[in-house]
Motif scaffolding. Structure first.
Motif, mmCIF file in Angstrom:
data_model
loop_
_atom_site.group_PDB
_atom_site.id
_atom_site.type_symbol
_atom_site.label_atom_id
_atom_site.label_comp_id
_atom_site.label_asym_id
_atom_site.label_seq_id
_atom_site.Cartn_x
_atom_site.Cartn_y
_atom_site.Cartn_z
ATOM 1 N N THR A 170 36.429 5.461 53.052
ATOM 2 C CA THR A 170 36.204 4.105 53.558
ATOM 3 C C THR A 170 35.552 3.228 52.499
ATOM 4 O O THR A 170 35.928 2.062 52.328
ATOM 5 C CB THR A 170 35.335 4.155 54.823
ATOM 6 N N GLU A 171 34.585 3.771 51.776
ATOM 7 C CA GLU A 171 33.933 2.989 50.728
ATOM 8 C C GLU A 171 34.904 2.666 49.599
ATOM 9 O O GLU A 171 34.846 1.578 49.014
ATOM 10 C CB GLU A 171 32.715 3.744 50.195
ATOM 11 N N PHE A 172 35.814 3.578 49.294
ATOM 12 C CA PHE A 172 36.826 3.297 48.285
ATOM 13 C C PHE A 172 37.731 2.146 48.739
ATOM 14 O O PHE A 172 38.029 1.233 47.967
ATOM 15 C CB PHE A 172 37.668 4.546 48.010
ATOM 16 N N MET A 173 38.173 2.188 49.988
ATOM 17 C CA MET A 173 39.035 1.128 50.500
ATOM 18 C C MET A 173 38.304 -0.205 50.553
ATOM 19 O O MET A 173 38.897 -1.262 50.305
ATOM 20 C CB MET A 173 39.551 1.501 51.893
ATOM 21 N N TYR A 199 24.062 -1.839 70.657
ATOM 22 C CA TYR A 199 24.674 -2.305 71.889
ATOM 23 C C TYR A 199 25.685 -3.418 71.660
ATOM 24 O O TYR A 199 26.475 -3.750 72.544
ATOM 25 C CB TYR A 199 23.598 -2.787 72.871
ATOM 26 N N ASN A 200 25.698 -4.034 70.469
ATOM 27 C CA ASN A 200 26.671 -5.069 70.151
ATOM 28 C C ASN A 200 27.921 -4.505 69.475
ATOM 29 O O ASN A 200 28.826 -5.264 69.125
ATOM 30 C CB ASN A 200 26.047 -6.126 69.228
ATOM 31 N N GLY A 201 27.974 -3.193 69.250
ATOM 32 C CA GLY A 201 29.140 -2.598 68.624
ATOM 33 C C GLY A 201 29.034 -2.475 67.123
ATOM 34 O O GLY A 201 29.954 -2.006 66.471
ATOM 35 N N GLY A 202 27.930 -2.888 66.529
ATOM 36 C CA GLY A 202 27.738 -2.732 65.096
ATOM 37 C C GLY A 202 27.179 -1.369 64.771
ATOM 38 O O GLY A 202 27.119 -0.481 65.615
ATOM 39 N N ALA A 203 26.758 -1.183 63.532
ATOM 40 C CA ALA A 203 26.238 0.115 63.105
ATOM 41 C C ALA A 203 24.739 0.025 62.884
ATOM 42 O O ALA A 203 24.223 -0.974 62.391
ATOM 43 C CB ALA A 203 26.928 0.562 61.817
ATOM 44 N N ARG A 204 24.026 1.051 63.285
ATOM 45 C CA ARG A 204 22.593 1.109 63.039
ATOM 46 C C ARG A 204 22.278 2.387 62.277
ATOM 47 O O ARG A 204 22.985 3.392 62.405
ATOM 48 C CB ARG A 204 21.815 1.065 64.350
ATOM 49 N N SER A 205 21.232 2.358 61.507
ATOM 50 C CA SER A 205 20.947 3.453 60.581
ATOM 51 C C SER A 205 19.968 4.437 61.195
ATOM 52 O O SER A 205 18.779 4.393 60.931
ATOM 53 C CB SER A 205 20.392 2.899 59.264
ATOM 54 N N ILE A 206 20.468 5.314 62.075
ATOM 55 C CA ILE A 206 19.648 6.407 62.592
ATOM 56 C C ILE A 206 20.527 7.659 62.621
ATOM 57 O O ILE A 206 21.510 7.721 63.335
ATOM 58 C CB ILE A 206 19.083 6.118 63.995
ATOM 59 N N GLY A 207 20.194 8.631 61.841
ATOM 60 C CA GLY A 207 20.947 9.881 61.848
ATOM 61 C C GLY A 207 22.394 9.684 61.453
ATOM 62 O O GLY A 207 22.873 8.576 61.260
ATOM 63 N N PHE A 208 23.125 10.762 61.327
ATOM 64 C CA PHE A 208 24.548 10.724 61.012
ATOM 65 C C PHE A 208 24.800 9.748 59.871
ATOM 66 O O PHE A 208 25.577 8.796 59.988
ATOM 67 C CB PHE A 208 25.372 10.334 62.236
ATOM 68 N N ALA A 217 30.631 0.377 55.749
ATOM 69 C CA ALA A 217 31.562 -0.004 54.683
ATOM 70 C C ALA A 217 32.824 -0.616 55.258
ATOM 71 O O ALA A 217 33.375 -1.578 54.699
ATOM 72 C CB ALA A 217 31.896 1.217 53.825
ATOM 73 N N ALA A 218 33.303 -0.086 56.373
ATOM 74 C CA ALA A 218 34.523 -0.618 56.979
ATOM 75 C C ALA A 218 34.317 -2.039 57.489
ATOM 76 O O ALA A 218 35.154 -2.920 57.266
ATOM 77 C CB ALA A 218 34.975 0.296 58.114
ATOM 78 N N THR A 219 33.201 -2.291 58.170
ATOM 79 C CA THR A 219 32.972 -3.614 58.731
ATOM 80 C C THR A 219 32.724 -4.648 57.639
ATOM 81 O O THR A 219 33.108 -5.808 57.778
ATOM 82 C CB THR A 219 31.791 -3.585 59.705
ATOM 83 N N ARG A 220 32.075 -4.250 56.557
ATOM 84 C CA ARG A 220 31.800 -5.199 55.473
ATOM 85 C C ARG A 220 32.981 -5.356 54.525
ATOM 86 O O ARG A 220 33.114 -6.384 53.867
ATOM 87 C CB ARG A 220 30.568 -4.742 54.682
ATOM 88 N N GLY A 221 33.831 -4.346 54.433
ATOM 89 C CA GLY A 221 34.920 -4.367 53.463
ATOM 90 C C GLY A 221 36.277 -4.680 54.045
ATOM 91 O O GLY A 221 37.289 -4.485 53.385
ATOM 92 N N ASN A 222 36.317 -5.167 55.311
ATOM 93 C CA ASN A 222 37.581 -5.566 55.927
ATOM 94 C C ASN A 222 38.545 -4.389 56.040
ATOM 95 O O ASN A 222 39.736 -4.501 55.742
ATOM 96 C CB ASN A 222 38.227 -6.712 55.143
ATOM 97 N N VAL A 223 38.014 -3.238 56.468
ATOM 98 C CA VAL A 223 38.823 -2.037 56.682
ATOM 99 C C VAL A 223 38.887 -1.763 58.181
ATOM 100 O O VAL A 223 37.854 -1.520 58.810
ATOM 101 C CB VAL A 223 38.239 -0.812 55.954
ATOM 102 N N SER A 224 40.059 -1.829 58.746
ATOM 103 C CA SER A 224 40.253 -1.535 60.164
ATOM 104 C C SER A 224 40.698 -0.084 60.311
ATOM 105 O O SER A 224 41.659 0.339 59.670
ATOM 106 C CB SER A 224 41.302 -2.465 60.769
#
Length: 306
Positions: A170-173, A199-208, A217-224
């Protein structure tokens, strides 16, 4: 943007759109419609397929970008997986598109295919796919009757390797600038997607961490990301041509489907689950990546999280 019949809407203006940042409307500073044509390869009457060009060039028109990501799937599902992926390449990869075949997890790198517009090379890479041993997500594994320590350790190691591969891909794309990119992610299981989504569908930085980084990377890099469940509505690795009633799905099966849908929604795609009509889903993927709008605004948020 599509109408009720699924056709793209191509006559919107900036005034028809609204951009919110932290719940506050922002002024749209740039607005553009991207409408990519579908260029078909002509086939001579005397040939069963189109003739490959003997000259390579970088001056061809802009097309869609696809990555077919193959995860660990049950070997019994390999025949149907090859079948619907071959259909995608043959029917939906246009002459002006580029596509690649990549592996998630323990796939053999030599069987992958770098970006190309050559359908023959893509089909050869798909035909080499042999599946692997699926790994059960850790929350589901813990819910079963006390697996042994070795089994749990192996599941955890494989899950980590898969999420790391997904992150790297994903980061490569995301580093491919200037266009929308699509990942057709063939997988049976994923992991605790809800553990990294707010709860808004974004990503949060806890675990995993790797899964979180992949979604970010997908949301910021226009990767669907379009997760595709190769099980469809049948079991046993059939071709999936006929529509049949699905077998009852237990809590684990429903949770697995919800996780695939959550990953898709968080990255702007949709999940292909509970269906054998893969062609309809692939047609929709092509449509979504052929006509879309690109909006820009000046952020009012002083934070610059990376």
């Amino acid at each position: 943007v599509s109408d009720p019949q699924g056709n793209p809407v191509t006559d919107l203006r900036a005034d028809d759109c609204e951009v919110l940042e932290d719940g506050r409307p922002q002024a749209i500073t740039s607005f553009a419609l991207v409408n990519i044509p579908i260029e078909r390869t002509e086939r001579p009457l005397y040939s069963p397929s189109a003739i490959e060009p003997d000259v390579q060039t970088n001056t061809h028109g802009e097309g869609r970008v696809y990555v077919i990501a193959l995860d660990e799937v049950d070997p019994q599902l390999v025949p149907r997986t090859r079948l619907f992926l071959r259909r995608f390449v043959q029917a939906h990869v246009a002459a002006n598109d580029i596509a690649a075949v990549a592996y998630i997890g323990r796939g053999r790198a030599r069987d992958a295919q770098d970006f190309t517009s050559n359908r023959r090379l893509l089909l050869q890479a798909i035909d080499k796919f042999s599946g692997g041993f699926t790994s059960m997500p850790m929350p589901a594994a813990a819910a079963l009757a006390a697996p042994g320590p070795l089994q749990t350790s192996e599941n955890e190691a494989l899950s980590r390797a898969r999420m790391r591969s997904l992150r790297d891909l994903t980061e490569f794309m995301a580093r491919m600038r200037g266009r929308r990119k699509s990942m057709i992610y063939v997988t049976e299981t994923l992991g605790d997607v809800f553990g990294v989504l707010d709860y808004n569908g974004g990503a949060r930085s806890i675990g995993f961490d790797d899964l979180h980084a992949a979604i970010t990377a997908a949301t910021r890099g226009n990767v669907s990301i379009y997760p595709v469940d190769p099980r469809g509505l049948t079991t046993g690795g059939g071709s999936g041509d006929a529509e049949i009633a699905p077998e009852p799905a237990g809590p684990a099966g429903l949770a697995r489907i919800q996780e695939l849908r959550a990953l898709a929604e968080a990255t702007g795609g949709f999940a292909v689950v509970n269906t054998n009509t893969f062609d309809e889903a692939f047609t929709r993927i092509v449509r979504e990546n052929s006509a879309y709008y690109v909006l820009g605004f000046s952020s009012a948020n002083a934070r610059r999280q990376r």
